[in-house]
Motif scaffolding. Structure first.
Motif, PDB file in Angstrom:
ATOM      1  N   PHE A  20      42.117  48.748  54.153  1.00 33.76           N
ATOM      2  CA  PHE A  20      42.664  50.252  54.580  1.00 33.76           C
ATOM      3  C   PHE A  20      41.557  51.285  54.243  1.00 33.76           C
ATOM      4  O   PHE A  20      41.669  52.340  54.681  1.00 33.76           O
ATOM      5  N   VAL A  21      40.630  51.064  53.262  1.00 33.93           N
ATOM      6  CA  VAL A  21      39.574  51.891  52.871  1.00 33.93           C
ATOM      7  C   VAL A  21      38.469  51.748  53.478  1.00 33.93           C
ATOM      8  O   VAL A  21      37.533  52.599  54.235  1.00 33.93           O
ATOM      9  N   THR A  22      37.972  50.520  53.850  1.00 35.69           N
ATOM     10  CA  THR A  22      36.650  50.112  54.498  1.00 35.69           C
ATOM     11  C   THR A  22      36.820  49.077  55.449  1.00 35.69           C
ATOM     12  O   THR A  22      36.542  47.867  55.332  1.00 35.69           O
ATOM     13  N   LEU A  23      37.430  49.452  56.574  1.00 36.47           N
ATOM     14  CA  LEU A  23      38.074  48.535  57.554  1.00 36.47           C
ATOM     15  C   LEU A  23      37.070  47.053  57.901  1.00 36.47           C
ATOM     16  O   LEU A  23      37.439  46.075  57.915  1.00 36.47           O
ATOM     17  N   PRO A  24      35.773  47.750  58.167  1.00 37.48           N
ATOM     18  CA  PRO A  24      35.291  46.620  58.903  1.00 37.48           C
ATOM     19  C   PRO A  24      34.642  45.470  57.744  1.00 37.48           C
ATOM     20  O   PRO A  24      34.674  44.446  57.993  1.00 37.48           O
ATOM     21  N   LEU A  25      34.443  46.170  56.457  1.00 37.22           N
ATOM     22  CA  LEU A  25      34.344  45.061  55.433  1.00 37.22           C
ATOM     23  C   LEU A  25      35.534  44.302  55.107  1.00 37.22           C
ATOM     24  O   LEU A  25      35.259  43.251  54.601  1.00 37.22           O
ATOM     25  N   GLY A  26      36.534  44.915  55.153  1.00 36.41           N
ATOM     26  CA  GLY A  26      38.053  44.279  55.033  1.00 36.41           C
ATOM     27  C   GLY A  26      38.098  43.261  56.044  1.00 36.41           C
ATOM     28  O   GLY A  26      38.155  41.907  55.385  1.00 36.41           O
ATOM     29  N   ILE A  27      37.944  43.245  56.961  1.00 38.25           N
ATOM     30  CA  ILE A  27      37.991  42.491  58.105  1.00 38.25           C
ATOM     31  C   ILE A  27      37.008  41.331  57.913  1.00 38.25           C
ATOM     32  O   ILE A  27      37.254  39.917  57.926  1.00 38.25           O
ATOM     33  N   LEU A  28      35.721  41.852  57.540  1.00 39.30           N
ATOM     34  CA  LEU A  28      34.682  40.627  57.464  1.00 39.30           C
ATOM     35  C   LEU A  28      35.000  39.728  56.354  1.00 39.30           C
ATOM     36  O   LEU A  28      34.761  38.535  56.189  1.00 39.30           O
ATOM     37  N   GLY A  29      35.559  40.369  55.161  1.00 40.58           N
ATOM     38  CA  GLY A  29      35.892  39.670  53.914  1.00 40.58           C
ATOM     39  C   GLY A  29      36.965  38.687  54.281  1.00 40.58           C
ATOM     40  O   GLY A  29      36.974  37.519  53.570  1.00 40.58           O
ATOM     41  N   ARG A  32      31.438  27.753  48.927  1.00 42.08           N
ATOM     42  CA  ARG A  32      31.136  28.467  47.467  1.00 42.08           C
ATOM     43  C   ARG A  32      30.480  30.001  47.991  1.00 42.08           C
ATOM     44  O   ARG A  32      31.043  30.884  47.661  1.00 42.08           O
ATOM     45  N   ARG A  33      29.563  29.674  48.658  1.00 46.91           N
ATOM     46  CA  ARG A  33      28.910  30.714  49.353  1.00 46.91           C
ATOM     47  C   ARG A  33      29.703  31.735  50.212  1.00 46.91           C
ATOM     48  O   ARG A  33      29.543  32.997  49.992  1.00 46.91           O
ATOM     49  N   PHE A  34      30.481  31.235  51.085  1.00 43.37           N
ATOM     50  CA  PHE A  34      31.484  32.087  51.825  1.00 43.37           C
ATOM     51  C   PHE A  34      32.337  32.787  51.274  1.00 43.37           C
ATOM     52  O   PHE A  34      32.736  34.038  51.177  1.00 43.37           O
ATOM     53  N   LEU A  35      32.983  32.051  50.054  1.00 42.32           N
ATOM     54  CA  LEU A  35      34.014  32.549  49.385  1.00 42.32           C
ATOM     55  C   LEU A  35      33.478  33.892  48.296  1.00 42.32           C
ATOM     56  O   LEU A  35      33.927  34.870  48.119  1.00 42.32           O
ATOM     57  N   ILE A  36      31.999  33.891  47.827  1.00 43.36           N
ATOM     58  CA  ILE A  36      31.404  34.713  47.000  1.00 43.36           C
ATOM     59  C   ILE A  36      31.008  35.887  47.950  1.00 43.36           C
ATOM     60  O   ILE A  36      31.384  36.961  47.664  1.00 43.36           O
ATOM     61  N   TRP A  37      30.860  35.675  49.415  1.00 40.71           N
ATOM     62  CA  TRP A  37      30.474  36.847  50.091  1.00 40.71           C
ATOM     63  C   TRP A  37      31.932  37.470  50.520  1.00 40.71           C
ATOM     64  O   TRP A  37      31.585  38.468  50.668  1.00 40.71           O
ATOM     65  N   SER A  38      32.870  36.598  50.617  1.00 39.86           N
ATOM     66  CA  SER A  38      34.044  37.540  50.811  1.00 39.86           C
ATOM     67  C   SER A  38      34.412  38.414  49.750  1.00 39.86           C
ATOM     68  O   SER A  38      34.841  39.490  50.047  1.00 39.86           O
ATOM     69  N   TRP A  39      34.264  37.813  48.617  1.00 39.10           N
ATOM     70  CA  TRP A  39      34.811  38.524  47.545  1.00 39.10           C
ATOM     71  C   TRP A  39      33.625  40.152  47.446  1.00 39.10           C
ATOM     72  O   TRP A  39      34.313  41.086  47.153  1.00 39.10           O
ATOM     73  N   ILE A  40      32.580  39.883  47.806  1.00 39.72           N
ATOM     74  CA  ILE A  40      31.690  41.015  47.691  1.00 39.72           C
ATOM     75  C   ILE A  40      32.147  42.330  48.832  1.00 39.72           C
ATOM     76  O   ILE A  40      31.879  43.032  48.515  1.00 39.72           O
ATOM     77  N   CYS A  41      32.422  41.532  49.866  1.00 42.33           N
ATOM     78  CA  CYS A  41      33.060  42.431  50.871  1.00 42.33           C
ATOM     79  C   CYS A  41      34.275  43.020  50.676  1.00 42.33           C
ATOM     80  O   CYS A  41      34.456  44.247  50.884  1.00 42.33           O
ATOM     81  N   PHE A  42      35.012  42.500  49.654  1.00 43.16           N
ATOM     82  CA  PHE A  42      36.114  43.193  49.194  1.00 43.16           C
ATOM     83  C   PHE A  42      36.152  44.181  48.115  1.00 43.16           C
ATOM     84  O   PHE A  42      36.751  45.169  47.776  1.00 43.16           O
ATOM     85  N   VAL A  43      35.044  44.296  47.367  1.00 42.53           N
ATOM     86  CA  VAL A  43      34.565  45.073  46.190  1.00 42.53           C
ATOM     87  C   VAL A  43      34.451  46.418  46.793  1.00 42.53           C
ATOM     88  O   VAL A  43      35.093  47.337  46.125  1.00 42.53           O
ATOM     89  N   PRO A  44      33.727  47.069  47.739  1.00 43.35           N
ATOM     90  CA  PRO A  44      33.641  48.187  48.076  1.00 43.35           C
ATOM     91  C   PRO A  44      35.156  48.987  48.243  1.00 43.35           C
ATOM     92  O   PRO A  44      35.425  50.259  47.911  1.00 43.35           O
ATOM     93  N   GLY A  45      36.003  48.205  49.118  1.00 43.43           N
ATOM     94  CA  GLY A  45      37.189  48.922  49.298  1.00 43.43           C
ATOM     95  C   GLY A  45      38.243  49.058  48.002  1.00 43.43           C
ATOM     96  O   GLY A  45      38.933  49.836  47.764  1.00 43.43           O
ATOM     97  N   THR A  46      38.035  48.038  46.936  1.00 45.97           N
ATOM     98  CA  THR A  46      38.691  48.087  45.787  1.00 45.97           C
ATOM     99  C   THR A  46      38.104  49.444  44.934  1.00 45.97           C
ATOM    100  O   THR A  46      39.015  49.966  44.349  1.00 45.97           O
ATOM    101  N   VAL A  47      36.804  49.391  44.961  1.00 46.61           N
ATOM    102  CA  VAL A  47      36.308  50.391  43.860  1.00 46.61           C
ATOM    103  C   VAL A  47      36.429  51.863  44.521  1.00 46.61           C
ATOM    104  O   VAL A  47      36.854  52.692  43.771  1.00 46.61           O
ATOM    105  N   LEU A  48      36.477  52.009  45.690  1.00 42.06           N
ATOM    106  CA  LEU A  48      36.938  53.115  46.299  1.00 42.06           C
ATOM    107  C   LEU A  48      38.575  53.408  46.500  1.00 42.06           C
ATOM    108  O   LEU A  48      39.095  54.510  46.396  1.00 42.06           O
ATOM    109  N   GLY A  49      39.251  52.346  46.788  1.00 39.87           N
ATOM    110  CA  GLY A  49      40.851  52.307  47.009  1.00 39.87           C
ATOM    111  C   GLY A  49      41.591  52.778  45.831  1.00 39.87           C
ATOM    112  O   GLY A  49      42.515  53.381  45.935  1.00 39.87           O
ATOM    113  N   VAL A  50      41.131  52.120  44.760  1.00 42.19           N
ATOM    114  CA  VAL A  50      41.937  52.373  43.435  1.00 42.19           C
ATOM    115  C   VAL A  50      41.951  54.008  42.860  1.00 42.19           C
ATOM    116  O   VAL A  50      43.154  54.428  42.958  1.00 42.19           O
TER     117      VAL A  50
END
Length: 100
Positions: free
Chosen positions: A38-47, A66-84
């Motif tokens: 909802f906040v950072t659409l492209p990063l959310g989809i990529l995550g 492990r590398r793929f999942l770590i990068w997915s969590w990294i993609c989710f962080v900006p949306g969470t930091v801005l979204g909350v």
């Protein structure tokens, strides 16, 4: 015949050897993924895409999971930091308008 995870492979946080999220992993991924979409659409989809690839690789016992999942969590962080904070501000604004 069942397969087990080799001892030299560390599972990514929140996953099971079958390539599924644990209960805690499901809750955290759902909240962070929703905020990211909802906040950072492209990063959310990529995550979400990276998370699916990572879980598939966990099930196949691939070392790159492990590398793929770590990068997915990294993609989710900006949306969470801005979204909350945005969600808190929206809720405060709605309450202010209701009380006014």
């Amino acid at each position: 015949m069942t397969q087990t995870v080799p001892t030299d492979v560390r599972l990514p946080w929140g996953t099971t050897p079958n390539g599924e999220f644990t209960v805690k992993g499901t809750v955290v991924a759902s909240v962070m993924g929703t905020l990211a979409v909802f906040v950072t659409l492209p990063l959310g989809i990529l995550g979400i895409l990276l998370s699916c690839q990572g879980l598939d690789r966990v099930a196949r016992r691939d070392h790159s999971a492990r590398r793929f999942l770590i990068w997915s969590w990294i993609c989710f962080v900006p949306g969470t930091v801005l979204g909350v904070p945005l969600a808190v501000l929206l809720l405060a604004s709605l309450i202010k308008n209701l009380l006014a």
